[in-house]
Write a protein that holds these residues in place. Structure first.
Motif, PDB file in Angstrom:
ATOM      1  N   TYR A 186       0.808  -1.220   0.000  1.00  0.00           N
ATOM      2  CA  TYR A 186       0.000   0.000   0.000  1.00  0.00           C
ATOM      3  C   TYR A 186       0.846   1.276   0.000  1.00  0.00           C
ATOM      4  O   TYR A 186       0.318   2.367   0.210  1.00  0.00           O
ATOM      5  CB  TYR A 186      -0.947   0.003   1.208  1.00  0.00           C
ATOM      6  N   SER A 187       2.126   1.146  -0.276  1.00  0.00           N
ATOM      7  CA  SER A 187       3.006   2.312  -0.203  1.00  0.00           C
ATOM      8  C   SER A 187       2.619   3.403  -1.196  1.00  0.00           C
ATOM      9  O   SER A 187       2.704   4.604  -0.885  1.00  0.00           O
ATOM     10  CB  SER A 187       4.467   1.896  -0.407  1.00  0.00           C
ATOM     11  N   GLN A 188       2.196   3.010  -2.406  1.00  0.00           N
ATOM     12  CA  GLN A 188       1.811   4.019  -3.393  1.00  0.00           C
ATOM     13  C   GLN A 188       0.526   4.736  -2.997  1.00  0.00           C
ATOM     14  O   GLN A 188       0.394   5.954  -3.205  1.00  0.00           O
ATOM     15  CB  GLN A 188       1.655   3.379  -4.777  1.00  0.00           C
ATOM     16  N   SER A 189      -0.412   4.005  -2.416  1.00  0.00           N
ATOM     17  CA  SER A 189      -1.647   4.630  -1.925  1.00  0.00           C
ATOM     18  C   SER A 189      -1.326   5.637  -0.833  1.00  0.00           C
ATOM     19  O   SER A 189      -1.880   6.749  -0.800  1.00  0.00           O
ATOM     20  CB  SER A 189      -2.603   3.563  -1.372  1.00  0.00           C
ATOM     21  N   ILE A 190      -0.430   5.257   0.078  1.00  0.00           N
ATOM     22  CA  ILE A 190      -0.045   6.159   1.164  1.00  0.00           C
ATOM     23  C   ILE A 190       0.635   7.400   0.598  1.00  0.00           C
ATOM     24  O   ILE A 190       0.346   8.532   1.007  1.00  0.00           O
ATOM     25  CB  ILE A 190       0.884   5.443   2.168  1.00  0.00           C
ATOM     26  N   LYS A 191       1.531   7.197  -0.362  1.00  0.00           N
ATOM     27  CA  LYS A 191       2.269   8.322  -0.930  1.00  0.00           C
ATOM     28  C   LYS A 191       1.336   9.325  -1.607  1.00  0.00           C
ATOM     29  O   LYS A 191       1.528  10.546  -1.496  1.00  0.00           O
ATOM     30  CB  LYS A 191       3.309   7.831  -1.935  1.00  0.00           C
ATOM     31  N   ARG A 192       0.330   8.821  -2.324  1.00  0.00           N
ATOM     32  CA  ARG A 192      -0.634   9.718  -2.968  1.00  0.00           C
ATOM     33  C   ARG A 192      -1.330  10.603  -1.938  1.00  0.00           C
ATOM     34  O   ARG A 192      -1.482  11.812  -2.125  1.00  0.00           O
ATOM     35  CB  ARG A 192      -1.690   8.918  -3.737  1.00  0.00           C
ATOM     36  N   LEU A 193      -1.741   9.990  -0.828  1.00  0.00           N
ATOM     37  CA  LEU A 193      -2.445  10.729   0.221  1.00  0.00           C
ATOM     38  C   LEU A 193      -1.511  11.717   0.912  1.00  0.00           C
ATOM     39  O   LEU A 193      -1.891  12.863   1.178  1.00  0.00           O
ATOM     40  CB  LEU A 193      -3.035   9.751   1.241  1.00  0.00           C
ATOM     41  N   VAL A 194      -0.297  11.276   1.194  1.00  0.00           N
ATOM     42  CA  VAL A 194       0.676  12.153   1.852  1.00  0.00           C
ATOM     43  C   VAL A 194       1.010  13.342   0.951  1.00  0.00           C
ATOM     44  O   VAL A 194       1.105  14.487   1.428  1.00  0.00           O
ATOM     45  CB  VAL A 194       1.952  11.371   2.224  1.00  0.00           C
ATOM     46  N   ASP A 195       1.173  13.099  -0.342  1.00  0.00           N
ATOM     47  CA  ASP A 195       1.465  14.187  -1.273  1.00  0.00           C
ATOM     48  C   ASP A 195       0.331  15.212  -1.290  1.00  0.00           C
ATOM     49  O   ASP A 195       0.578  16.431  -1.363  1.00  0.00           O
ATOM     50  CB  ASP A 195       1.697  13.643  -2.679  1.00  0.00           C
ATOM     51  N   GLN A 196      -0.909  14.730  -1.236  1.00  0.00           N
ATOM     52  CA  GLN A 196      -2.047  15.645  -1.195  1.00  0.00           C
ATOM     53  C   GLN A 196      -2.029  16.505   0.062  1.00  0.00           C
ATOM     54  O   GLN A 196      -2.241  17.722   0.008  1.00  0.00           O
ATOM     55  CB  GLN A 196      -3.368  14.860  -1.248  1.00  0.00           C
ATOM     56  N   ILE A 197      -1.791  15.865   1.202  1.00  0.00           N
ATOM     57  CA  ILE A 197      -1.763  16.580   2.476  1.00  0.00           C
ATOM     58  C   ILE A 197      -0.638  17.619   2.473  1.00  0.00           C
ATOM     59  O   ILE A 197      -0.828  18.772   2.874  1.00  0.00           O
ATOM     60  CB  ILE A 197      -1.557  15.599   3.647  1.00  0.00           C
ATOM     61  N   ALA A 198       0.539  17.211   2.015  1.00  0.00           N
ATOM     62  CA  ALA A 198       1.688  18.111   2.013  1.00  0.00           C
ATOM     63  C   ALA A 198       1.448  19.312   1.114  1.00  0.00           C
ATOM     64  O   ALA A 198       1.750  20.465   1.480  1.00  0.00           O
ATOM     65  CB  ALA A 198       2.942  17.356   1.570  1.00  0.00           C
ATOM     66  N   SER A 199       0.892  19.061  -0.068  1.00  0.00           N
ATOM     67  CA  SER A 199       0.630  20.145  -1.012  1.00  0.00           C
ATOM     68  C   SER A 199      -0.420  21.113  -0.476  1.00  0.00           C
ATOM     69  O   SER A 199      -0.275  22.332  -0.589  1.00  0.00           O
ATOM     70  CB  SER A 199       0.178  19.559  -2.351  1.00  0.00           C
ATOM     71  N   ALA A 200      -1.491  20.561   0.118  1.00  0.00           N
ATOM     72  CA  ALA A 200      -2.583  21.407   0.608  1.00  0.00           C
ATOM     73  C   ALA A 200      -2.169  22.204   1.843  1.00  0.00           C
ATOM     74  O   ALA A 200      -2.527  23.375   1.980  1.00  0.00           O
ATOM     75  CB  ALA A 200      -3.804  20.546   0.919  1.00  0.00           C
ATOM     76  N   SER A 201      -1.431  21.572   2.738  1.00  0.00           N
ATOM     77  CA  SER A 201      -1.119  22.202   4.021  1.00  0.00           C
ATOM     78  C   SER A 201       0.082  23.128   3.968  1.00  0.00           C
ATOM     79  O   SER A 201       0.175  24.092   4.745  1.00  0.00           O
ATOM     80  CB  SER A 201      -0.861  21.127   5.082  1.00  0.00           C
ATOM     81  N   GLY A 202       1.033  22.819   3.071  1.00  0.00           N
ATOM     82  CA  GLY A 202       2.282  23.558   3.077  1.00  0.00           C
ATOM     83  C   GLY A 202       3.184  23.159   4.231  1.00  0.00           C
ATOM     84  O   GLY A 202       4.259  23.728   4.430  1.00  0.00           O
ATOM     85  N   HIS A 203       2.755  22.152   4.986  1.00  0.00           N
ATOM     86  CA  HIS A 203       3.526  21.676   6.132  1.00  0.00           C
ATOM     87  C   HIS A 203       4.542  20.639   5.647  1.00  0.00           C
ATOM     88  O   HIS A 203       4.306  19.949   4.657  1.00  0.00           O
ATOM     89  CB  HIS A 203       2.582  21.056   7.161  1.00  0.00           C
ATOM     90  N   GLU A 204       5.649  20.509   6.351  1.00  0.00           N
ATOM     91  CA  GLU A 204       6.679  19.554   5.960  1.00  0.00           C
ATOM     92  C   GLU A 204       6.271  18.136   6.370  1.00  0.00           C
ATOM     93  O   GLU A 204       6.165  17.829   7.559  1.00  0.00           O
ATOM     94  CB  GLU A 204       8.006  19.912   6.624  1.00  0.00           C
ATOM     95  N   ILE A 205       6.009  17.284   5.379  1.00  0.00           N
ATOM     96  CA  ILE A 205       5.562  15.912   5.628  1.00  0.00           C
ATOM     97  C   ILE A 205       6.356  14.975   4.721  1.00  0.00           C
ATOM     98  O   ILE A 205       6.476  15.217   3.513  1.00  0.00           O
ATOM     99  CB  ILE A 205       4.055  15.738   5.352  1.00  0.00           C
ATOM    100  N   SER A 206       6.858  13.914   5.281  1.00  0.00           N
ATOM    101  CA  SER A 206       7.587  12.923   4.495  1.00  0.00           C
ATOM    102  C   SER A 206       7.013  11.538   4.749  1.00  0.00           C
ATOM    103  O   SER A 206       6.315  11.307   5.742  1.00  0.00           O
ATOM    104  CB  SER A 206       9.076  12.932   4.867  1.00  0.00           C
ATOM    105  N   PHE A 207       7.305  10.610   3.838  1.00  0.00           N
ATOM    106  CA  PHE A 207       6.838   9.236   3.980  1.00  0.00           C
ATOM    107  C   PHE A 207       7.941   8.274   3.564  1.00  0.00           C
ATOM    108  O   PHE A 207       8.655   8.508   2.583  1.00  0.00           O
ATOM    109  CB  PHE A 207       5.595   8.978   3.117  1.00  0.00           C
ATOM    110  N   ARG A 208       8.062   7.173   4.307  1.00  0.00           N
ATOM    111  CA  ARG A 208       9.014   6.132   3.951  1.00  0.00           C
ATOM    112  C   ARG A 208       8.527   4.797   4.504  1.00  0.00           C
ATOM    113  O   ARG A 208       7.679   4.738   5.390  1.00  0.00           O
ATOM    114  CB  ARG A 208      10.396   6.452   4.514  1.00  0.00           C
ATOM    115  N   LEU A 209       9.076   3.735   3.935  1.00  0.00           N
ATOM    116  CA  LEU A 209       8.814   2.388   4.443  1.00  0.00           C
ATOM    117  C   LEU A 209       9.878   2.057   5.485  1.00  0.00           C
ATOM    118  O   LEU A 209      11.063   2.019   5.169  1.00  0.00           O
ATOM    119  CB  LEU A 209       8.857   1.361   3.309  1.00  0.00           C
ATOM    120  N   GLY A 210       9.456   1.844   6.710  1.00  0.00           N
ATOM    121  CA  GLY A 210      10.382   1.503   7.778  1.00  0.00           C
ATOM    122  C   GLY A 210      11.257   2.664   8.190  1.00  0.00           C
ATOM    123  O   GLY A 210      11.237   3.734   7.581  1.00  0.00           O
TER     124      GLY A 210
END
Length: 266
Positions: free
Chosen positions: A93-117
């Motif tokens: 589900y990493s790609q699904s998570i990344k899509r959602l994280v990218d949306q949140i980061a773009s909308a919020s302008g807050h620094e958000i990153s995602f990684r596996l482990g």
């Protein structure tokens, strides 16, 4: 590597802050019920008046059912969010998570990153039915989010025997979210898992009161899974507006949000 061998500092390097964390947010998601209210068409933000948008925002950002008045004050992150996925289904589900994280980061302008482990302060833990995969190395962190430490043993025992499909908790210092953990059960359908992921991420970043009544404003289905709506992105942008500091009261936030929208700032 067995759970006992996993060094806690590799999962969450600032666990030492635990004694200063004074309360928590318990966010149990009744995913099957909420899914029935998710729609296939993304709601546009421009169909609502500024007052209606302000009402939608405070309804999602405040939960007056939380104890000790915590739900009457805004909760949000004031530090970078480092999301880590772990467990058997994380890679799937990493790609699904990344899509959602990218949306949140773009909308919020807050620094958000995602990684596996690796290290993080927002953990998405995929687990088996007994929770042993997650609560082995993560039990101290999950326990940390309970304000009443005497409840920890009972609560974690209940989770071992009665694990909901997904449950999240956030540790809050003052009114700033400092750590979140969301547990997801392995073996759910793809739709259920994506719903858990989308709802967990939007709740844990601060829109804590996503329910069956308002989920249609924030999440919709498309051919690739679930995404945040245009309206949901607007609410996330408002949440991380500099005018809305952690701890701001609901009534004050309502007036500020309505004014920001009327002034065309958001």
């Amino acid at each position: 590597m067995t759970p006992k061998q996993i060094p806690m500092k590799s999962i969450y390097p600032i666990t030492r802050m635990a004694p200063r964390i004074i309360h928590s947010l318990g966010l149990i998601t009744k995913i099957g019920f909420i899914l029935t209210f998710v729609i296939f068409n993304a709601l546009a933000a421009d169909k609502y008046s500024p007052r209606e948008l302000a009402e939608i925002f405070v309804d999602a950002a405040y939960d007056t059912n939380l104890p000790e008045g915590h739900g009457r004050r805004l909760k949000k992150w004031d530090r970078p969010i480092n999301i880590v996925a772990m467990g058997a289904s994380a890679k799937q589900y990493s790609q699904s998570i990344k899509r959602l994280v990218d949306q949140i980061a773009s909308a919020s302008g807050h620094e958000i990153s995602f990684r596996l482990g690796g290290s993080g302060n927002f953990i998405l833990a995929f687990s088996d039915d007994t929770l042993k995969d997650a609560l082995g190395p993560l039990l101290p962190l999950f326990s940390m989010t309970y304000a009443n430490k005497s409840d920890v043993k009972t609560q974690t025992k209940n989770l071992f025997t009665n694990f909901p499909k997904c449950e999240g908790r956030s540790a809050v210092h003052g009114d700033s979210i400092r750590f979140s953990i969301f547990l997801l059960k392995n073996g759910m359908s793809t739709l259920e898992t994506n719903a858990c992921l989308s709802i967990s991420i939007i709740k844990q970043v601060g829109l804590i009161n996503i329910t069956s009544k308002n989920v249609k404003h924030f999440i919709y289905k498309d051919s690739n899974g679930l995404l945040f709506t245009e309206l949901g992105e607007k609410m996330i942008k408002l949440l991380y507006a500099k005018e809305l500091h952690p701890g701001i009261e609901k009534s004050v936030a309502f007036k500020k949000v309505e004014r920001m929208i009327l002034d065309g700032e958001y």
